[in-house]
Design a protein around this motif. Structure first.
Motif, PDB file in Angstrom:
ATOM      1  N   ASN A  28       1.053  -1.298  -0.002  1.00  0.00           N
ATOM      2  CA  ASN A  28      -0.181   0.002  -0.127  1.00  0.00           C
ATOM      3  C   ASN A  28       0.916   1.251  -0.131  1.00  0.00           C
ATOM      4  O   ASN A  28       2.144   1.200   0.005  1.00  0.00           O
ATOM      5  N   SER A  52      -3.911  -5.649   2.355  1.00  0.00           N
ATOM      6  CA  SER A  52      -4.078  -4.588   3.224  1.00  0.00           C
ATOM      7  C   SER A  52      -3.865  -3.194   2.271  1.00  0.00           C
ATOM      8  O   SER A  52      -3.020  -2.368   2.547  1.00  0.00           O
ATOM      9  N   VAL A  54      -5.297  -0.654   1.875  1.00  0.00           N
ATOM     10  CA  VAL A  54      -5.691   0.482   2.745  1.00  0.00           C
ATOM     11  C   VAL A  54      -4.922   0.685   3.993  1.00  0.00           C
ATOM     12  O   VAL A  54      -5.418   1.321   4.953  1.00  0.00           O
ATOM     13  N   SER A  60      -7.773   5.009   4.848  1.00  0.00           N
ATOM     14  CA  SER A  60      -9.017   5.633   4.733  1.00  0.00           C
ATOM     15  C   SER A  60      -9.359   6.693   5.485  1.00  0.00           C
ATOM     16  O   SER A  60     -10.445   7.617   5.292  1.00  0.00           O
ATOM     17  N   ALA A 108     -10.020   5.944   0.837  1.00  0.00           N
ATOM     18  CA  ALA A 108      -9.544   4.533   0.560  1.00  0.00           C
ATOM     19  C   ALA A 108      -9.464   4.395  -0.912  1.00  0.00           C
ATOM     20  O   ALA A 108      -8.765   3.527  -1.632  1.00  0.00           O
ATOM     21  N   ILE A 112      -6.608   2.801  -3.321  1.00  0.00           N
ATOM     22  CA  ILE A 112      -6.687   1.874  -4.194  1.00  0.00           C
ATOM     23  C   ILE A 112      -6.382   2.165  -5.776  1.00  0.00           C
ATOM     24  O   ILE A 112      -5.782   1.453  -6.431  1.00  0.00           O
ATOM     25  N   PRO A 126      -8.438  -5.884  -0.399  1.00  0.00           N
ATOM     26  CA  PRO A 126      -8.802  -5.140   0.550  1.00  0.00           C
ATOM     27  C   PRO A 126      -9.720  -5.980   1.788  1.00  0.00           C
ATOM     28  O   PRO A 126     -10.688  -6.649   1.170  1.00  0.00           O
ATOM     29  N   SER A 128     -12.586  -6.099   4.572  1.00  0.00           N
ATOM     30  CA  SER A 128     -13.415  -5.109   4.901  1.00  0.00           C
ATOM     31  C   SER A 128     -14.536  -5.968   6.130  1.00  0.00           C
ATOM     32  O   SER A 128     -14.728  -7.175   5.908  1.00  0.00           O
ATOM     33  N   ASN A 137     -14.676   0.131  -1.647  1.00  0.00           N
ATOM     34  CA  ASN A 137     -13.595  -0.312  -2.252  1.00  0.00           C
ATOM     35  C   ASN A 137     -13.739  -0.660  -3.759  1.00  0.00           C
ATOM     36  O   ASN A 137     -12.772  -0.453  -4.535  1.00  0.00           O
TER      37      ASN A 137
END
Length: 179
Positions: A28, A52, A54, A60, A108, A112, A126, A128, A137
């Protein structure tokens, strides 16, 4: 075969034994050390599945020093999510926030979208915990950065010092990664 949290040396050794088809590494805006494997993966047609994207929710903007992780939430142990590192990494959120506002997107989604623009052959996964985050996302694929926007964002990120590193190098050095 697939591998997780590896660098180029380990990936090459494994690929010599049996074809590796995918690598799942942490990747990321905060954790970019895995970029070292990208040329080898591209050359050998090995897919990259970053987890991961984010940064455990940090990118975010929804994780703050007030956020408390309950029960078995692994984010309790993520170095970047200590109060000290959340504060130290705030400049990353400031930069992302500028792009989010300009693109009418969320932080976020910008995170991405940056990843997809930088390496369009990646398939980020990601995590969630609710439907709202999943839909948010997914809409990152609709956020398009121009080449100029991407270059400016990437350059700004390159200038920042990141606090609380937890990339593949640390994982490979851990006792469970050694014989």
């Amino acid at each position: 075969m697939g591998l997780s949290q590896v660098g180029t040396e380990t990936l090459k050794k494994a690929h010599e034994v049996t074809p590796v088809t995918a690598v799942q590494n942490l990747y990321n805006m905060l954790e970019r050390s895995t970029e070292e494997i990208f040329p080898y993966c591209l050359e050998n047609k090995i897919g990259i599945v970053p987890f991961s994207p984010v940064a455990s929710g940090f990118l975010s903007g929804k994780v703050t020093t007030e956020t408390k992780f309950e029960g078995d939430d692994v984010r309790k142990w993520v170095p970047q999510l200590s109060d000290e590192n959340i504060q130290a990494n705030q400049p990353v959120l400031d930069i992302i926030g500028e792009y989010a506002k300009a693109k009418e997107a969320t932080n976020a989604q910008i995170s991405i979208a940056w990843m997809l623009h930088k390496h369009p052959y990646l398939v980020p996964i990601p995590g969630s915990k609710n439907q709202e985050r999943i839909l948010e996302n997914l809409k990152a694929s609709e956020v398009k950065l121009t080449e100029e926007e991407f270059q400016a964002l990437d350059a700004a990120l390159n200038e920042l010092e990141i606090h609380g590193h937890r990339g593949h190098i640390e994982t490979e050095q851990a006792p469970f990664g050694k014989k």
